[in-house]
Design a protein around this motif. Structure first.
Motif, short mmCIF file in Angstrom:
data_model
loop_
_atom_site.label_atom_id
_atom_site.label_comp_id
_atom_site.label_asym_id
_atom_site.label_seq_id
_atom_site.Cartn_x
_atom_site.Cartn_y
_atom_site.Cartn_z
N PRO A 60 0.81 -1.16 -0.04
CA PRO A 60 -0.10 -0.06 0.04
C PRO A 60 0.91 1.29 0.08
CG PRO A 60 0.08 -0.96 2.20
CD PRO A 60 0.60 -1.85 1.16
N GLU A 61 1.98 1.23 0.53
CA GLU A 61 2.86 2.38 0.52
C GLU A 61 2.27 3.37 1.37
OE1 GLU A 61 4.19 3.34 -3.42
OE2 GLU A 61 5.43 1.24 -3.59
N ALA A 62 1.58 3.22 2.39
CA ALA A 62 1.28 4.31 3.27
C ALA A 62 2.19 4.83 4.21
CB ALA A 62 -0.08 3.74 3.92
N SER A 63 2.02 6.11 4.85
CA SER A 63 3.09 6.56 5.57
C SER A 63 3.01 6.14 7.17
CB SER A 63 2.90 8.04 5.68
OG SER A 63 1.45 8.57 6.22
N ASN A 64 1.87 5.28 7.49
CA ASN A 64 1.62 4.71 8.71
C ASN A 64 1.92 5.34 9.85
OD1 ASN A 64 0.92 2.31 7.32
ND2 ASN A 64 3.09 1.65 7.21
N GLY A 65 1.41 6.65 9.88
CA GLY A 65 1.60 7.56 11.05
C GLY A 65 1.26 7.15 12.49
N GLY A 66 2.00 7.64 13.53
CA GLY A 66 1.77 7.65 14.51
C GLY A 66 3.32 7.27 15.55
N THR A 67 3.51 7.98 16.29
CA THR A 67 4.99 7.75 17.15
C THR A 67 4.97 6.51 17.91
OG1 THR A 67 4.35 9.48 18.72
CG2 THR A 67 5.62 10.26 16.79
N GLN A 68 3.71 6.38 18.85
CA GLN A 68 3.59 5.45 19.44
C GLN A 68 3.83 3.70 19.11
OE1 GLN A 68 3.05 6.50 22.82
NE2 GLN A 68 3.36 4.54 23.71
N TRP A 69 3.79 3.63 17.64
CA TRP A 69 3.84 2.30 17.30
C TRP A 69 5.17 1.87 17.37
CZ3 TRP A 69 -0.53 -0.05 17.31
CH2 TRP A 69 -1.52 0.65 16.83
N LYS A 70 6.19 2.88 17.62
CA LYS A 70 7.91 2.45 17.67
C LYS A 70 8.11 1.98 19.19
CE LYS A 70 9.08 6.08 14.28
NZ LYS A 70 9.83 7.18 13.89
N GLU A 71 6.92 2.31 20.00
CA GLU A 71 7.46 2.07 21.87
C GLU A 71 7.00 0.48 21.94
OE1 GLU A 71 8.82 4.36 23.16
OE2 GLU A 71 8.47 5.72 21.73
N ARG A 72 7.13 0.09 23.11
CA ARG A 72 7.08 -1.25 23.59
C ARG A 72 5.76 -1.33 24.31
NH1 ARG A 72 10.85 -4.99 22.87
NH2 ARG A 72 13.27 -3.97 22.38
N THR A 73 5.05 -0.11 24.62
CA THR A 73 3.92 -0.27 25.63
C THR A 73 2.90 0.92 24.99
OG1 THR A 73 4.82 1.42 27.15
CG2 THR A 73 4.95 -1.14 27.50
N PRO A 74 1.70 0.70 25.27
CA PRO A 74 0.63 1.67 24.73
C PRO A 74 0.74 2.95 25.47
CG PRO A 74 -0.51 0.20 26.19
CD PRO A 74 0.95 -0.56 25.95
N ALA A 75 0.21 4.15 25.10
CA ALA A 75 0.05 5.25 25.81
C ALA A 75 -0.92 5.02 27.01
CB ALA A 75 -0.34 6.36 24.84
N ASP A 76 -0.33 5.72 28.34
CA ASP A 76 -0.96 5.52 29.36
C ASP A 76 -2.18 6.72 29.68
OD1 ASP A 76 -2.14 4.66 31.62
OD2 ASP A 76 -0.33 4.90 32.95
N TRP A 77 -3.15 6.71 29.02
CA TRP A 77 -4.15 7.79 29.14
C TRP A 77 -5.29 7.57 30.34
CZ3 TRP A 77 -3.18 12.05 26.75
CH2 TRP A 77 -2.13 11.79 25.45
N LYS A 78 -5.35 8.67 31.01
CA LYS A 78 -6.15 8.41 32.26
C LYS A 78 -7.51 8.74 32.16
CE LYS A 78 -2.32 7.56 34.54
NZ LYS A 78 -2.07 6.39 34.85
N SER A 79 -8.42 8.06 32.87
CA SER A 79 -9.83 8.42 32.55
C SER A 79 -10.30 9.89 33.36
CB SER A 79 -10.77 7.14 33.33
OG SER A 79 -10.50 6.16 32.64
N GLY A 80 -11.46 10.47 33.11
CA GLY A 80 -11.71 11.39 33.69
C GLY A 80 -12.10 12.60 32.65
#
Length: 374
Positions: free
Chosen positions: A299-319
């Motif tokens: 597909p040759e898409a740019s596949n954006g998103g910096t978190q995909w390079k990390e080993r864990t997901p982003a830790d977003w808090k509720s509220g």
């Protein structure tokens, strides 16, 4: 550049000439149909549902070529493009087709709407005042709907009948993503609680809430969905492998010994489409029984998103400040933009594979011919 254009306001029902062209994928030889070519953002729905109509003669997609995100349909492979909605923008990843293809359900703000494809008439199914809803999905042959829900500090999911009756909020203490009905037992809804533990289920009357798998935060689980008509689940352990979970016993088995990204199964659950990232090796079709994969195209898409390079997901808090889903800022900067991801999906007969790619600088809609005879 994206974001620097001034969108032209077109009216609902406006018809664009065909933007189709075709070419051969240099890596696999598959014929690729480019469906859109407008210098704007054009993309398909998320991986949970096909954007093809049941007869595979049209594709439903979202574009901001008019003012804000609106829904369009394109004749496949080389038909005209018609604008289906206008006015206030829609949730860009919410359109879902009724089983007969006659209606499109979508989210606008805190409401779910039903659009008649032929007449373009719209009717509101339900409205949750002051709320935001995520993408909606259908269940039980199109009789029920569900969507992620957020209102102030409240989060959860909503569920009710497609005719507007019996709607309820099912609260949950964290961000809810991708609720979807069980294909064989529509009393159950599976959903993701972001970030971890990830996989949950609840009955549509709000009872029976339970975690399906107590994965730790460090074990990044994502992109879960039902494995076609088997009733089992598949999910991605990011950067590791694709897994299957037995819905009844919760037994987990590995399907692949290589990483995959977004996944979309065939109707019978024998095959799974996937795209890839880090590295991007292309779109593949996986045989579930053996784990072997066959390349479809690049597909040759740019596949954006910096978190995909990390080993864990982003830790977003509720509220109050918590995001409803990956579509919202600031999540879009680390997991997206989503239109930069292919999100491959089968056509109803599985002869075609639809995907999105921004290979030319703008996100466009593409279809690859699936060369294996069905």
């Amino acid at each position: 550049m994206l974001g620097q254009m001034t969108p032209v306001t077109h009216m609902k029902g406006f018809v664009f000439p065909s933007e189709h062209r075709s070419f051969l994928d240099p890596s696999t030889g598959a014929r690729i149909h480019q469906i859109t070519a407008h210098p704007s953002t054009n993309h398909l729905s998320y991986f949970l549902q096909s954007s093809f109509t049941p007869d595979s003669k049209h594709l439903i997609f979202v574009s901001d070529r008019s003012e804000g995100a609106q829904i369009y349909e394109a004749g496949f492979p080389d038909g005209e493009i018609r604008q289906l909605t206008g006015g206030d923008p829609v949730h860009a990843y919410s359109p879902t087709l009724s089983p007969d293809g006659g209606h499109v359900y979508f989210v606008r703000g805190g409401g779910i709407w039903r659009l008649h494809r032929s007449s373009l008439s719209e009717s509101k199914v339900v409205e949750f005042e002051g709320a935001q809803l995520g993408e909606c999905t259908l269940g039980d042959g199109g009789r029920w709907l569900t969507a992620a829900y957020k209102r102030g500090g409240e989060q959860g999911l909503v569920t009710g009948r497609a005719d507007g009756r019996d709607w309820r909020v099912i609260p949950f203490g964290r961000t809810v993503i991708h609720p979807q009905y069980h294909p064989l037992d529509p009393e159950w809804i599976e959903f993701a609680g972001d970030p971890a533990p990830r996989m949950y289920r609840v009955k549509r009357d709000g009872t029976g809430m339970e975690c399906l798998y107590e994965n730790p935060f460090e074990e990044w689980i994502t992109h879960e969905t039902f494995l076609g008509s088997t009733g089992d689940l598949i999910f991605v352990h990011w950067k590791q492998a694709l897994y299957r979970m037995d819905w009844t016993t919760r037994e987990i088995s590995r399907i692949t010994d290589y990483p995959v990204w977004h996944v979309s199964p065939s109707r019978d659950g024998h095959r799974v489409l996937c795209d890839t990232n880090l590295p991007d090796e292309g779109i593949f079709e996986i045989d579930v029984a053996s784990g072997n994969r066959r390349p479809i195209c690049r597909p040759e898409a740019s596949n954006g998103g910096t978190q995909w390079k990390e080993r864990t997901p982003a830790d977003w808090k509720s509220g109050e400040g918590a995001a409803l889903s990956w579509l919202e800022v600031p999540l879009d900067s680390i997991y997206g933009p989503q239109w930069a991801h292919p999100h491959p999906c089968y056509s109803p007969g599985e002869r075609y594979v639809s995907f999105t790619s921004d290979r030319g600088g703008h996100a466009q809609v593409y279809v690859a011919e699936n060369t294996v005879t069905r």
